[in-house]
Design a protein around this motif. Sequence first.
Motif, mmCIF file in Angstrom:
data_model
loop_
_atom_site.group_PDB
_atom_site.id
_atom_site.type_symbol
_atom_site.label_atom_id
_atom_site.label_comp_id
_atom_site.label_asym_id
_atom_site.label_seq_id
_atom_site.Cartn_x
_atom_site.Cartn_y
_atom_site.Cartn_z
ATOM 1 N N GLN A 27 0.829 -1.167 -0.129
ATOM 2 C CA GLN A 27 0.043 -0.019 -0.230
ATOM 3 C C GLN A 27 0.815 1.410 -0.007
ATOM 4 O O GLN A 27 0.634 2.100 -0.732
ATOM 5 N N ASN A 30 2.869 2.104 -3.149
ATOM 6 C CA ASN A 30 1.714 2.416 -4.166
ATOM 7 C C ASN A 30 0.978 3.615 -3.887
ATOM 8 O O ASN A 30 -0.138 3.755 -4.560
ATOM 9 N N VAL A 32 -0.353 4.781 -0.701
ATOM 10 C CA VAL A 32 -1.171 5.298 0.162
ATOM 11 C C VAL A 32 -0.578 5.768 1.365
ATOM 12 O O VAL A 32 0.366 5.303 1.955
ATOM 13 N N HIS A 51 -8.313 4.639 2.421
ATOM 14 C CA HIS A 51 -6.860 4.736 1.713
ATOM 15 C C HIS A 51 -6.710 6.305 1.473
ATOM 16 O O HIS A 51 -7.649 6.641 0.677
ATOM 17 N N PHE A 53 -4.655 9.329 -0.594
ATOM 18 C CA PHE A 53 -3.701 9.311 -1.547
ATOM 19 C C PHE A 53 -3.444 10.860 -1.779
ATOM 20 O O PHE A 53 -4.421 11.975 -1.520
ATOM 21 N N ALA A 58 -3.865 8.869 -8.422
ATOM 22 C CA ALA A 58 -3.120 7.799 -7.669
ATOM 23 C C ALA A 58 -4.222 6.738 -6.920
ATOM 24 O O ALA A 58 -3.633 5.664 -6.921
ATOM 25 N N ALA A 59 -5.250 7.248 -6.519
ATOM 26 C CA ALA A 59 -6.167 6.515 -5.965
ATOM 27 C C ALA A 59 -6.640 5.494 -7.152
ATOM 28 O O ALA A 59 -6.804 4.207 -6.647
ATOM 29 N N PHE A 62 -4.294 2.927 -8.044
ATOM 30 C CA PHE A 62 -4.250 1.750 -6.974
ATOM 31 C C PHE A 62 -5.444 0.832 -7.025
ATOM 32 O O PHE A 62 -5.049 -0.517 -7.168
ATOM 33 N N THR A 63 -6.493 1.373 -7.407
ATOM 34 C CA THR A 63 -7.640 0.320 -7.539
ATOM 35 C C THR A 63 -7.495 -0.553 -8.867
ATOM 36 O O THR A 63 -8.470 -1.485 -8.798
ATOM 37 N N LEU A 65 -4.680 -2.191 -9.696
ATOM 38 C CA LEU A 65 -3.615 -3.061 -9.583
ATOM 39 C C LEU A 65 -3.876 -4.405 -9.387
ATOM 40 O O LEU A 65 -4.765 -4.885 -8.750
ATOM 41 N N LEU A 68 -3.697 -5.937 -5.912
ATOM 42 C CA LEU A 68 -4.810 -5.555 -4.904
ATOM 43 C C LEU A 68 -5.865 -6.635 -5.121
ATOM 44 O O LEU A 68 -6.369 -7.245 -4.339
#
Length: 89
Positions: A27, A30, A32, A51, A53, A58-59, A62-63, A65, A68
């Motif tokens: 996290q 990447n 967080v 989370h 960011f 960026a947020a 992340f979703t 990935l 994840l």
Amino acid sequence: MTTLFVRHAVSDYASWRKVYDAFADFQQANGVTAEAVYQALDDPNDVTVTHDFATLEAAQAFTKLDELRTAMQSGGVVGTPTVWFTNKV
């Protein structure tokens, strides 16, 4: 600052939490900057995670990935999570 909210059911909170805690370094690597976990009062397997960011981009990244998704499957997430983004004002 953007906050990502994710609400989902898990098959077993204790098992899910072990996977979630083991994912902390990933996290941070990447984007967080802060996180929190909440349980519904009437159902410990109803979990909401936040989370923070620096940016919405960026947020959103992340979703998407694969790591994840794999962690969520390993943790026993049931069904499709509800995901939303907010900005702190």
